[in-house]
Write a protein that holds these residues in place. Sequence first.
Motif, PDB file in Angstrom:
ATOM      1  N   VAL C 121      57.198  39.579  -1.885  1.00  0.00           N
ATOM      2  CA  VAL C 121      56.932  38.483  -0.954  1.00  0.00           C
ATOM      3  C   VAL C 121      56.475  39.050   0.400  1.00  0.00           C
ATOM      4  CG1 VAL C 121      58.001  36.597   0.322  1.00  0.00           C
ATOM      5  CG2 VAL C 121      58.470  36.868  -2.114  1.00  0.00           C
ATOM      6  N   ASP C 122      57.069  40.163   0.787  1.00  0.00           N
ATOM      7  CA  ASP C 122      56.726  40.805   2.049  1.00  0.00           C
ATOM      8  C   ASP C 122      55.284  41.327   2.030  1.00  0.00           C
ATOM      9  OD1 ASP C 122      58.344  42.592   4.432  1.00  0.00           O
ATOM     10  OD2 ASP C 122      56.384  43.322   3.741  1.00  0.00           O
ATOM     11  N   PHE C 123      54.474  40.890   2.994  1.00  0.00           N
ATOM     12  CA  PHE C 123      53.047  41.219   2.923  1.00  0.00           C
ATOM     13  C   PHE C 123      52.748  42.694   3.153  1.00  0.00           C
ATOM     14  CE2 PHE C 123      48.699  41.497   4.782  1.00  0.00           C
ATOM     15  CZ  PHE C 123      48.029  41.216   3.613  1.00  0.00           C
ATOM     16  N   THR C 124      53.500  43.345   4.041  1.00  0.00           N
ATOM     17  CA  THR C 124      53.278  44.780   4.260  1.00  0.00           C
ATOM     18  C   THR C 124      53.453  45.526   2.940  1.00  0.00           C
ATOM     19  OG1 THR C 124      54.362  44.374   6.357  1.00  0.00           O
ATOM     20  CG2 THR C 124      53.838  46.651   5.839  1.00  0.00           C
ATOM     21  N   LYS C 125      54.503  45.165   2.217  1.00  0.00           N
ATOM     22  CA  LYS C 125      54.753  45.819   0.925  1.00  0.00           C
ATOM     23  C   LYS C 125      53.670  45.441  -0.085  1.00  0.00           C
ATOM     24  CE  LYS C 125      59.746  46.352   1.043  1.00  0.00           C
ATOM     25  NZ  LYS C 125      60.935  45.550   0.794  1.00  0.00           N
ATOM     26  N   PHE C 126      53.265  44.183  -0.060  1.00  0.00           N
ATOM     27  CA  PHE C 126      52.226  43.696  -0.968  1.00  0.00           C
ATOM     28  C   PHE C 126      50.939  44.490  -0.751  1.00  0.00           C
ATOM     29  CE2 PHE C 126      48.805  40.821  -2.227  1.00  0.00           C
ATOM     30  CZ  PHE C 126      49.292  40.243  -3.392  1.00  0.00           C
TER      31      PHE C 126
END
Lengths: 276, 148, 149
Positions: C121-126
């Motif tokens: 869900v976290d965009f940085t991780k995505f």
Amino acid sequence: MSKEITKRKQDELKLRLDECNAALRILHESLFSVFNLWKEANEDLKQNIAERKHAEEERERLLKELEAKNEELERFVYTVSHDLRSPLVTIQGFVGLLKKDVGQKEVEKVESDLKQIEKAVVKMDRLLSDTLKFSRVGRVVNPPEDVPFGYLVQEALDQTAAKIKSSGVEISLAADFPAVLVDRTRIVEVLVNLIENSINYMGEQSCPKIDIGYRIDGDSSEPVFFVGDNGIGIDQDQHEKVFNLFYQVKKKTKEAGTGVGLTIVKRIIEVHGGSV
Amino acid sequence: MEELRPATILLVEDDPGDQKLIKVSLKSQKIANELYIVGSGEEAMDFLYHRGKHSAETPLPDRILLDLKMPGMGGKEFLRRIKQDEKMKKIQVVILTSSDSEKDILDSYNLQASGYIKKPVELGDFKRVMKEIEAYWFIICKLPPKEE
Amino acid sequence: MKGKVVILLVEDEEAHAMLIMRVLEDAQVAKVIHWVADGGEALDYLFRRGEYVDEGKSPRPDLILLDLRLPKIDGLEVLKEIKQSEELRGIPVVILTTSESETDMARAYHQYVNSYLVKPVDFTKFNEMISDLGFYWLVWNRQPGRMKE
């Protein structure tokens, strides 16, 4: 002398015999009471076993029921967690892109990012309210009413009147309907769902039509009610899948639903002991 | 998302030098992976099926890093055997070899290897590739569910 | 050595597809990303059927990103067909899904998936995941018919 002896012997023997008889009687009586006790115990045991067997069967049945419930719950949780996470990924993703696009002053991209976020929020909201609706089915039961099916159809048509009008769908009804014994609110909900579903998935049909009626199949005395349409229809291989929570056959249709409608329909009908 | 769990890795590699190098490179600060090293295909089979000197109950590895050119059974035969075993086939096997031949690459995929990496000759490159492998296979990718 | 790097993206959620394509483009991982929205179309593309009969319209992908829950034909079924085809087997297939279900994961592994990734869900991780996965498969991993650049 010998005669006397014999007589005494005879008396003695008789006395013994009486004693024996008395003893036998006592023995017989006590044996009888033991037998009675044994019989009673045996009856008890038999009953006990029968009861236990019954309890075991009951336990087995409950266990099976519980298992089925568990399975349903598991499927539900899976669907919800999967489907609810999806719009979150979208929202977070476009928030990330938005930050970037704002920094680079890409006005057009900013607008499209915002639109995606908005769409995902709307979708999330709809998924949540549908989930809530679904969880209520089967829990909230209204007392069954004896009503002509035609009333229910009319109620459903009233509720969907605006949609029917704007879509230009032509509705044709059977001349008369038999009476049914049902949870009125729920069945109307089923009909509304089916009618809306027909309208949403009408496709590029130039003269859209919905047909509501019933038929009696063969020797069965049970009437079969149907809501038919001349829209895009569902491929044979998709028939089973459409009744899964949130499943959608074609995502490209203009009017996007969450796909929960038909699942609710199935659930309500099953609670009524019918099939779809 | 759930927290990372340490991965169990089985390295099948006959060269002691490479063994050491890979072992050192796989020591990430992020997760404490459990690394087992065997020197041949036969020994790897013993490890998976708890035979011979590997009869102790060791866990099934999440992933296998497999050299191709080894004496005895060799990497491909080992790969073929475990991918035919219903219980073992889910273990992902990444080929780690010095071979760059098209045939080896093709054979490996036909035997359902999950990936194919050529060992770089130069030491710096080697370490870098190992870092990439570790980051991808043991941090980014989901590990298969642990068997109960 | 091959000219263009092609990625086939099979994703029914339009917003996710846009997101993935943006990240891949920004990371300059692939030149061509072909997006299809259902399993049936993915198989048509890969087996060159229907509108993809022409080879020019269906260049062989170097990487397939596959969602699990797809309309028409399910992602696992698509995976199975790819891994049963001798011609397509060498193309890495990465499952990219929001499902963390162990059943899904076990099934994918049994069908020889190359990797199984869960969309964070976290965009940085995505962002990190999508670009790392692109680099890993397109730069480090070797495939038949694609020599090192």
